[in-house]
Scaffold this motif. Sequence first.
Motif, mmCIF file in Angstrom:
data_model
loop_
_atom_site.group_PDB
_atom_site.id
_atom_site.type_symbol
_atom_site.label_atom_id
_atom_site.label_comp_id
_atom_site.label_asym_id
_atom_site.label_seq_id
_atom_site.Cartn_x
_atom_site.Cartn_y
_atom_site.Cartn_z
ATOM 1 N N ARG A 187 57.993 -45.191 -44.270
ATOM 2 C CA ARG A 187 58.588 -45.374 -42.936
ATOM 3 C C ARG A 187 59.476 -46.625 -42.900
ATOM 4 N NH1 ARG A 187 53.539 -43.886 -40.876
ATOM 5 N NH2 ARG A 187 53.020 -46.060 -40.488
ATOM 6 N N VAL A 188 58.975 -47.709 -43.483
ATOM 7 C CA VAL A 188 59.756 -48.952 -43.492
ATOM 8 C C VAL A 188 61.004 -48.783 -44.352
ATOM 9 C CG1 VAL A 188 59.728 -51.395 -44.137
ATOM 10 C CG2 VAL A 188 57.741 -50.384 -43.024
ATOM 11 N N MET A 189 60.865 -48.122 -45.505
ATOM 12 C CA MET A 189 62.029 -47.871 -46.362
ATOM 13 C C MET A 189 63.118 -47.140 -45.596
ATOM 14 S SD MET A 189 60.178 -46.535 -49.873
ATOM 15 C CE MET A 189 61.652 -45.683 -50.425
ATOM 16 N N ARG A 190 62.737 -46.079 -44.890
ATOM 17 C CA ARG A 190 63.725 -45.290 -44.139
ATOM 18 C C ARG A 190 64.372 -46.131 -43.048
ATOM 19 N NH1 ARG A 190 63.700 -43.211 -48.200
ATOM 20 N NH2 ARG A 190 62.235 -41.632 -48.804
ATOM 21 N N SER A 191 63.578 -46.935 -42.366
ATOM 22 C CA SER A 191 64.142 -47.741 -41.271
ATOM 23 C C SER A 191 65.110 -48.799 -41.793
ATOM 24 C CB SER A 191 63.032 -48.388 -40.446
ATOM 25 O OG SER A 191 62.401 -49.417 -41.167
ATOM 26 N N LEU A 192 64.913 -49.251 -43.027
ATOM 27 C CA LEU A 192 65.792 -50.266 -43.616
ATOM 28 C C LEU A 192 66.900 -49.665 -44.474
ATOM 29 C CD1 LEU A 192 63.092 -52.886 -44.696
ATOM 30 C CD2 LEU A 192 64.614 -52.987 -42.705
ATOM 31 N N GLY A 193 66.896 -48.334 -44.638
ATOM 32 C CA GLY A 193 67.916 -47.680 -45.449
ATOM 33 C C GLY A 193 67.722 -47.859 -46.944
ATOM 34 N N ILE A 194 66.488 -48.070 -47.384
ATOM 35 C CA ILE A 194 66.188 -48.236 -48.806
ATOM 36 C C ILE A 194 65.897 -46.858 -49.392
ATOM 37 C CG2 ILE A 194 64.586 -49.253 -50.467
ATOM 38 C CD1 ILE A 194 64.081 -51.482 -48.380
ATOM 39 N N SER A 195 66.571 -46.528 -50.491
ATOM 40 C CA SER A 195 66.379 -45.207 -51.090
ATOM 41 C C SER A 195 65.152 -45.195 -51.995
ATOM 42 C CB SER A 195 67.616 -44.816 -51.892
ATOM 43 O OG SER A 195 67.765 -45.696 -52.986
ATOM 44 N N GLY A 196 64.617 -44.017 -52.175
ATOM 45 C CA GLY A 196 63.465 -43.847 -53.050
ATOM 46 C C GLY A 196 62.595 -42.706 -52.579
ATOM 47 N N VAL A 197 61.713 -42.263 -53.470
ATOM 48 C CA VAL A 197 60.792 -41.179 -53.177
ATOM 49 C C VAL A 197 59.381 -41.720 -53.341
ATOM 50 C CG1 VAL A 197 60.005 -38.895 -53.906
ATOM 51 C CG2 VAL A 197 62.433 -39.478 -54.049
ATOM 52 N N THR A 244 61.558 -37.155 -65.120
ATOM 53 C CA THR A 244 62.663 -38.101 -65.318
ATOM 54 C C THR A 244 62.643 -39.289 -64.358
ATOM 55 O OG1 THR A 244 64.069 -36.804 -63.836
ATOM 56 C CG2 THR A 244 64.184 -36.289 -66.193
ATOM 57 N N ARG A 245 61.700 -39.312 -63.460
ATOM 58 C CA ARG A 245 61.683 -40.388 -62.453
ATOM 59 C C ARG A 245 61.328 -41.740 -63.073
ATOM 60 N NH1 ARG A 245 56.277 -38.539 -59.114
ATOM 61 N NH2 ARG A 245 54.766 -39.256 -60.666
ATOM 62 N N ARG A 246 61.788 -42.800 -62.365
ATOM 63 C CA ARG A 246 61.531 -44.176 -62.787
ATOM 64 C C ARG A 246 60.816 -44.889 -61.644
ATOM 65 N NH1 ARG A 246 63.927 -49.063 -61.979
ATOM 66 N NH2 ARG A 246 65.591 -48.167 -60.738
ATOM 67 N N ASP A 247 59.738 -45.591 -61.947
ATOM 68 C CA ASP A 247 58.968 -46.321 -60.940
ATOM 69 C C ASP A 247 59.771 -47.531 -60.476
ATOM 70 O OD1 ASP A 247 57.169 -47.880 -59.456
ATOM 71 O OD2 ASP A 247 55.492 -47.391 -60.756
ATOM 72 N N LYS A 248 59.989 -47.603 -59.180
ATOM 73 C CA LYS A 248 60.709 -48.743 -58.605
ATOM 74 C C LYS A 248 59.920 -49.378 -57.454
ATOM 75 C CE LYS A 248 64.170 -47.425 -55.663
ATOM 76 N NZ LYS A 248 65.551 -47.163 -55.359
ATOM 77 N N THR A 249 58.588 -49.277 -57.527
ATOM 78 C CA THR A 249 57.724 -49.815 -56.486
ATOM 79 C C THR A 249 57.948 -51.311 -56.285
ATOM 80 O OG1 THR A 249 56.065 -48.142 -57.026
ATOM 81 C CG2 THR A 249 55.333 -50.011 -55.710
ATOM 82 N N ALA A 250 57.958 -52.072 -57.369
ATOM 83 C CA ALA A 250 58.115 -53.529 -57.258
ATOM 84 C C ALA A 250 59.448 -53.895 -56.605
ATOM 85 C CB ALA A 250 57.998 -54.175 -58.631
ATOM 86 N N GLU A 251 60.512 -53.203 -56.990
ATOM 87 C CA GLU A 251 61.835 -53.473 -56.406
ATOM 88 C C GLU A 251 61.837 -53.198 -54.907
ATOM 89 O OE1 GLU A 251 64.979 -51.263 -58.403
ATOM 90 O OE2 GLU A 251 63.723 -51.248 -60.203
ATOM 91 N N VAL A 252 61.258 -52.065 -54.522
ATOM 92 C CA VAL A 252 61.252 -51.667 -53.113
ATOM 93 C C VAL A 252 60.404 -52.632 -52.283
ATOM 94 C CG1 VAL A 252 60.499 -49.877 -51.504
ATOM 95 C CG2 VAL A 252 61.805 -49.263 -53.536
ATOM 96 N N LEU A 253 59.235 -52.992 -52.785
ATOM 97 C CA LEU A 253 58.387 -53.927 -52.026
ATOM 98 C C LEU A 253 59.062 -55.290 -51.889
ATOM 99 C CD1 LEU A 253 54.837 -53.028 -53.372
ATOM 100 C CD2 LEU A 253 55.928 -52.301 -51.235
ATOM 101 N N ALA A 265 62.333 -55.744 -51.759
ATOM 102 C CA ALA A 265 63.405 -55.555 -50.778
ATOM 103 C C ALA A 265 62.846 -55.545 -49.355
ATOM 104 C CB ALA A 265 64.152 -54.255 -51.059
ATOM 105 N N ILE A 266 61.686 -54.919 -49.173
ATOM 106 C CA ILE A 266 61.054 -54.910 -47.853
ATOM 107 C C ILE A 266 60.643 -56.317 -47.471
ATOM 108 C CG2 ILE A 266 58.991 -54.160 -46.596
ATOM 109 C CD1 ILE A 266 59.215 -51.484 -48.119
ATOM 110 N N ALA A 267 60.087 -57.067 -48.419
ATOM 111 C CA ALA A 267 59.629 -58.428 -48.143
ATOM 112 C C ALA A 267 60.776 -59.335 -47.686
ATOM 113 C CB ALA A 267 58.953 -59.016 -49.375
ATOM 114 N N GLU A 268 61.979 -59.073 -48.157
ATOM 115 C CA GLU A 268 63.134 -59.876 -47.744
ATOM 116 C C GLU A 268 63.422 -59.732 -46.252
ATOM 117 O OE1 GLU A 268 66.595 -59.202 -50.108
ATOM 118 O OE2 GLU A 268 65.526 -59.581 -51.973
ATOM 119 N N HIS A 269 62.983 -58.630 -45.657
ATOM 120 C CA HIS A 269 63.232 -58.388 -44.242
ATOM 121 C C HIS A 269 62.102 -58.879 -43.344
ATOM 122 C CE1 HIS A 269 66.126 -55.647 -46.090
ATOM 123 N NE2 HIS A 269 66.820 -55.843 -44.996
ATOM 124 N N VAL A 270 61.035 -59.383 -43.942
ATOM 125 C CA VAL A 270 59.902 -59.879 -43.163
ATOM 126 C C VAL A 270 60.115 -61.362 -42.925
ATOM 127 C CG1 VAL A 270 57.407 -60.253 -43.160
ATOM 128 C CG2 VAL A 270 58.357 -58.175 -44.162
#
Length: 84
Positions: free
Chosen positions: A11-21, A44-53, A55-60
């Motif tokens: 939900r937070v990813m979508r609200s901030l426009g961060i892409s990912g599944v 073929t997917r690549r884990d990007k959990t750390a990057e996304v978290l 990016a979210i933390a930058e908005h807190v």
Amino acid sequence: MTADEARRVERVMRSLGISGVVAPADPEDPSGEWSVFDEADPGTRRDKTAEVLAAIAEHVPEQDTGSPRRGPMRGFAGLPPRDR
């Protein structure tokens, strides 16, 4: 992260426009750990959990415990002492 945490992250990813599944790390075990991936295909997917978290933390906003509160406060205003 758990499935509930994953839903909140999504939900937070979508609200901030961060892409990912957001999906289970093991596609065969949806009750296990969840992660954020760059695409849905488990082959073929690549884990990007750390990057996304990160990016979210930058908005807190950081907690600022050293400065006075902003906005309305209840209480009394103190008067400065009188010079005699």
